[in-house]
Motif scaffolding. Structure first.
Motif, PDB file in Angstrom:
ATOM      1  N   LEU A 116      18.501  10.028   9.795  1.00 52.17           N
ATOM      2  CA  LEU A 116      18.724   8.781   9.062  1.00 52.17           C
ATOM      3  C   LEU A 116      17.653   7.748   9.389  1.00 52.17           C
ATOM      4  N   ILE A 117      17.294   7.623  10.668  1.00 53.31           N
ATOM      5  CA  ILE A 117      16.252   6.665  11.060  1.00 53.31           C
ATOM      6  C   ILE A 117      14.942   6.996  10.362  1.00 53.31           C
ATOM      7  N   MET A 118      14.608   8.281  10.313  1.00 53.69           N
ATOM      8  CA  MET A 118      13.371   8.702   9.649  1.00 53.69           C
ATOM      9  C   MET A 118      13.391   8.369   8.160  1.00 53.69           C
ATOM     10  N   TYR A 119      14.467   8.760   7.478  1.00 54.41           N
ATOM     11  CA  TYR A 119      14.550   8.537   6.030  1.00 54.41           C
ATOM     12  C   TYR A 119      14.607   7.053   5.691  1.00 54.41           C
ATOM     13  N   LEU A 120      15.415   6.287   6.414  1.00 48.45           N
ATOM     14  CA  LEU A 120      15.539   4.866   6.114  1.00 48.45           C
ATOM     15  C   LEU A 120      14.214   4.142   6.341  1.00 48.45           C
ATOM     16  N   ASN A 121      13.483   4.578   7.364  1.00 51.27           N
ATOM     17  CA  ASN A 121      12.197   3.957   7.648  1.00 51.27           C
ATOM     18  C   ASN A 121      11.194   4.253   6.541  1.00 51.27           C
ATOM     19  N   ALA A 122      11.022   5.556   6.245  1.00 50.04           N
ATOM     20  CA  ALA A 122      10.045   5.943   5.233  1.00 50.04           C
ATOM     21  C   ALA A 122      10.445   5.452   3.848  1.00 50.04           C
ATOM     22  N   GLY A 123      11.750   5.413   3.581  1.00 49.60           N
ATOM     23  CA  GLY A 123      12.239   5.104   2.252  1.00 49.60           C
ATOM     24  C   GLY A 123      12.062   3.679   1.807  1.00 49.60           C
ATOM     25  N   HIS A 124      11.863   2.761   2.753  1.00 55.52           N
ATOM     26  CA  HIS A 124      11.654   1.375   2.311  1.00 55.52           C
ATOM     27  C   HIS A 124      10.250   0.886   2.611  1.00 55.52           C
ATOM     28  N   GLU A 125       9.612   1.408   3.659  1.00 59.31           N
ATOM     29  CA  GLU A 125       8.262   0.958   3.995  1.00 59.31           C
ATOM     30  C   GLU A 125       7.268   1.340   2.909  1.00 59.31           C
ATOM     31  N   SER A 126       7.217   2.629   2.574  1.00 57.73           N
ATOM     32  CA  SER A 126       6.221   3.075   1.604  1.00 57.73           C
ATOM     33  C   SER A 126       6.486   2.486   0.224  1.00 57.73           C
ATOM     34  N   SER A 127       7.745   2.508  -0.218  1.00 58.18           N
ATOM     35  CA  SER A 127       8.071   2.006  -1.558  1.00 58.18           C
ATOM     36  C   SER A 127       7.774   0.515  -1.671  1.00 58.18           C
ATOM     37  N   GLY A 128       8.144  -0.249  -0.655  1.00 55.25           N
ATOM     38  CA  GLY A 128       7.920  -1.693  -0.695  1.00 55.25           C
ATOM     39  C   GLY A 128       6.457  -2.049  -0.749  1.00 55.25           C
ATOM     40  N   HIS A 129       5.648  -1.414   0.102  1.00 56.49           N
ATOM     41  CA  HIS A 129       4.224  -1.740   0.145  1.00 56.49           C
ATOM     42  C   HIS A 129       3.501  -1.288  -1.119  1.00 56.49           C
ATOM     43  N   ILE A 130       3.790  -0.080  -1.601  1.00 53.19           N
ATOM     44  CA  ILE A 130       3.107   0.411  -2.799  1.00 53.19           C
ATOM     45  C   ILE A 130       3.491  -0.412  -4.022  1.00 53.19           C
ATOM     46  N   THR A 131       4.759  -0.815  -4.108  1.00 54.29           N
ATOM     47  CA  THR A 131       5.178  -1.663  -5.231  1.00 54.29           C
ATOM     48  C   THR A 131       4.425  -2.984  -5.207  1.00 54.29           C
ATOM     49  N   MET A 132       4.269  -3.574  -4.019  1.00 56.23           N
ATOM     50  CA  MET A 132       3.513  -4.824  -3.923  1.00 56.23           C
ATOM     51  C   MET A 132       2.077  -4.630  -4.389  1.00 56.23           C
ATOM     52  N   TRP A 133       1.407  -3.578  -3.874  1.00 56.94           N
ATOM     53  CA  TRP A 133      -0.002  -3.399  -4.212  1.00 56.94           C
ATOM     54  C   TRP A 133      -0.192  -3.048  -5.684  1.00 56.94           C
ATOM     55  N   ALA A 134       0.690  -2.252  -6.253  1.00 54.54           N
ATOM     56  CA  ALA A 134       0.577  -1.934  -7.679  1.00 54.54           C
ATOM     57  C   ALA A 134       0.693  -3.205  -8.512  1.00 54.54           C
ATOM     58  N   THR A 135       1.636  -4.063  -8.138  1.00 54.14           N
ATOM     59  CA  THR A 135       1.816  -5.331  -8.848  1.00 54.14           C
ATOM     60  C   THR A 135       0.587  -6.211  -8.705  1.00 54.14           C
ATOM     61  N   VAL A 136       0.065  -6.304  -7.487  1.00 50.46           N
ATOM     62  CA  VAL A 136      -1.120  -7.135  -7.224  1.00 50.46           C
ATOM     63  C   VAL A 136      -2.332  -6.604  -7.989  1.00 50.46           C
ATOM     64  N   PHE A 137      -2.555  -5.296  -7.942  1.00 50.28           N
ATOM     65  CA  PHE A 137      -3.702  -4.711  -8.640  1.00 50.28           C
ATOM     66  C   PHE A 137      -3.615  -4.932 -10.147  1.00 50.28           C
ATOM     67  N   LEU A 138      -2.435  -4.743 -10.720  1.00 49.65           N
ATOM     68  CA  LEU A 138      -2.276  -4.943 -12.157  1.00 49.65           C
ATOM     69  C   LEU A 138      -2.504  -6.402 -12.535  1.00 49.65           C
ATOM     70  N   GLN A 139      -1.950  -7.311 -11.736  1.00 52.67           N
ATOM     71  CA  GLN A 139      -2.092  -8.738 -12.042  1.00 52.67           C
ATOM     72  C   GLN A 139      -3.551  -9.180 -11.926  1.00 52.67           C
ATOM     73  N   ALA A 140      -4.287  -8.546 -11.004  1.00 50.91           N
ATOM     74  CA  ALA A 140      -5.688  -8.913 -10.790  1.00 50.91           C
ATOM     75  C   ALA A 140      -6.628  -8.270 -11.818  1.00 50.91           C
ATOM     76  N   ASN A 141      -6.114  -7.317 -12.600  1.00 51.85           N
ATOM     77  CA  ASN A 141      -6.932  -6.616 -13.596  1.00 51.85           C
ATOM     78  C   ASN A 141      -6.237  -6.695 -14.955  1.00 51.85           C
ATOM     79  N   PRO A 142      -6.491  -7.762 -15.714  1.00 52.29           N
ATOM     80  CA  PRO A 142      -5.770  -7.994 -16.974  1.00 52.29           C
ATOM     81  C   PRO A 142      -5.824  -6.833 -17.958  1.00 52.29           C
ATOM     82  N   GLU A 143      -6.952  -6.095 -17.989  1.00 50.32           N
ATOM     83  CA  GLU A 143      -7.053  -4.985 -18.945  1.00 50.32           C
ATOM     84  C   GLU A 143      -6.062  -3.875 -18.602  1.00 50.32           C
TER      85      GLU A 143
END
Length: 494
Positions: free
Chosen positions: A293-320
């Motif tokens: 559970l510790i392994m899954y809970l850790n991986a399950g929110h760290e990677s998703s949270g960070h990648i979602t942030m960066w995808a949003t930032v990259f898209l917002q920074a590149n209008p096309e």
């Protein structure tokens, strides 16, 4: 003149002694770890084992605390040429570092010659009985029983509605809050989702307690294992103890309820882990359940949270790219039957361009920069020897940022995936082989749902767009992406 000559001699002796001691220290690790290898030491990959005790960790940490984390591997390339395989001393062990696609693939796919080799400190923090610390056979068994509740089609269909409702309400809240730490709030969102999936819990006190300790735990996972007050590893050990106590309390309460009533019809991951038996009727003990559970809970929110942030930032920074991704989501909504409420798995699988956005974000950001293996026997690879018992580090980051594999690798460009199928070993965001990240489909589902609703209805306004980055334990702006989430009005807003 004689007086001056005396000091020249003293100075020369001092310098000579210093250089001699320096040379001895620089060679100490090599003498200690290579002398027992016999003839094999002459076929080791190029590289150096650094200083006694700390090895190459100082230069590794210095690089990843600078603005150029890739300078660590680059220093080996510049000194020893582009061999793609180097010797070093990392995390307390003599280590072979692999940095090119084909060799990375060979290591990850070969379970007979390479087993898990995570640093002892990481195994202690994540759990000795989690996926990263158990044998190949035990890993297969645990992966088999946890695969369907995490990545199965039926499970993803059930999770979709909960994720969707949570994303819609959360984005609406953020838009009313003004200035927020976007990454911090995203991590809370993804942690709420994973906690619900694994523990059927939406209890704010439980989630806040767990999330706080996971943040501390992560800082220690890739730090030097110095168990002394003030160091990240010391704090991470204390955080793990608290996590174990919280999960043990939930487990005890769950077991007590089961003794009084029948098992629940709706089961989460904890239920699955409590009930599963092997062919001999053996059930998992509490330590095994908690570590998984510790392994899954850790991986399950760290990677998703960070990648979602960066995808949003990259898209917002590149209008096309933003415009193209938004048009795809609008088209999906337009084609939807009028009686349909919300997304379906079929629609998510039709998000071809958004999938490329996510793949490119995973490549550029490199949430998992490296994985650890250990040679189970003497291995010959790329003309070099890998001694039995030595650690092997597979550097995903070096592969993803290699200009010979990906032209202009630092550039975020989803279109590079148009008609492109990466060669084996050249795209490894979730690893490869039998130990491929078990939650990859769930992670992509979360990210896709968030980006769908963000693109249709919101924009991100960063307050410090040129904010410096921190690369350990994961790449992120040091202000945690301070921003405002703004709701927009469009004909397809939902």
């Amino acid at each position: 003149m004689e007086f001056e000559g005396f000091w020249v001699v003293v100075f020369s002796v001092f310098i000579g002694g210093f250089l001699a001691i320096y040379g001895l220290l620089k060679k100490a690790n090599e003498w200690y770890y290579e002398s027992s290898l016999g003839e094999k030491r002459f076929s080791l990959p190029p590289g150096d084992l650094g200083w006694p005790l700390i090895g190459n960790m100082w230069s590794f940490l210095s690089a990843f605390k600078s603005s150029d984390p890739d300078s660590f591997i680059s220093s080996f390339v510049h000194r020893f040429s582009r061999t793609g395989i180097y010797k070093a001393f990392m995390f307390g062990s003599p280590t072979i570092m692999i940095t090119i696609p084909e060799t990375c693939r060979q290591v990850l796919m070969d379970d007979e010659r390479f087993g898990p080799g995570w640093p002892k400190s990481t195994c202690i923090l994540i759990g000795k009985k989690s996926f990263i610390g158990i044998s190949y056979e035990e890993h297969k068994r645990l992966r088999r029983i946890t695969a369907a509740p995490v990545n199965g089609h039926e499970a993803l269909s059930v999770y979709l509605t909960y994720i969707e409702d949570t994303v819609i309400s959360t984005l609406d809240q953020w838009a009313k809050m003004g200035q927020i730490e976007f990454l911090t709030h995203l991590r809370k969102l993804t942690f709420r989702i994973i906690t619900y999936i694994f523990l059927s819990s939406e209890s704010d006190p439980v989630m806040e307690a767990l999330e706080k300790e996971y943040t501390t735990l992560n800082y220690g996972v890739r730090a030097m294992a110095i168990n002394f007050p003030g160091f990240a590893y010391y704090k991470a050990l204390k955080a793990r103890k608290k996590l174990v106590a919280i999960l043990q309390a939930v487990l005890d309460e769950r077991r007590e309820k089961r003794e009084k009533t029948a098992p629940p019809a709706k089961k989460d991951m904890m239920d699955a882990l409590m009930e599963v038996e092997d062919e001999n009727g053996r059930k998992l003990d509490d330590e095994e359940i908690i570590d998984v559970l510790i392994m899954y809970l850790n991986a399950g929110h760290e990677s998703s949270g960070h990648i979602t942030m960066w995808a949003t930032v990259f898209l917002q920074a590149n209008p096309e790219y933003f415009k193209k991704a938004k048009a795809e989501q609008e088209e999906i909504v337009r084609k939807r039957p009028p009686t349909q409420k919300g997304l379906t798995l079929k629609e998510i699988r039709q998000m071809d361009y958004l999938s490329k956005v996510i793949d490119e974000t995973l490549r550029v950001v490199n949430i998992s920069l490296v994985v650890f293996r250990e040679a189970l026997t003497d291995v010959k690879m790329s003309g070099y020897s890998i001694p039995k018992g030595w650690k092997v580090m597979v550097w995903f980051r070096s592969v993803h940022m290699d200009p010979e594999v990906y032209p202009n690798p630092k550039e975020f460009n989803p279109s590079r995936w148009d008609g492109y199928t990466p060669k084996a070993g050249s795209y490894l965001p979730f690893g490869a082989g039998s130990r491929l990240c078990p939650g990859n489909d769930l992670a992509k589902l979360e990210i896709s749902i968030f980006l769908h609703y963000f693109l249709l209805n919101y924009q991100l306004e960063r307050l410090n767009p040129d904010c410096p980055l921190r690369y350990l334990p994961h790449p992120r702006p040091i202000d945690n992406c301070l921003a405002r989430v703004k709701k927009i009005t469009s004909s397809t807003s939902i």
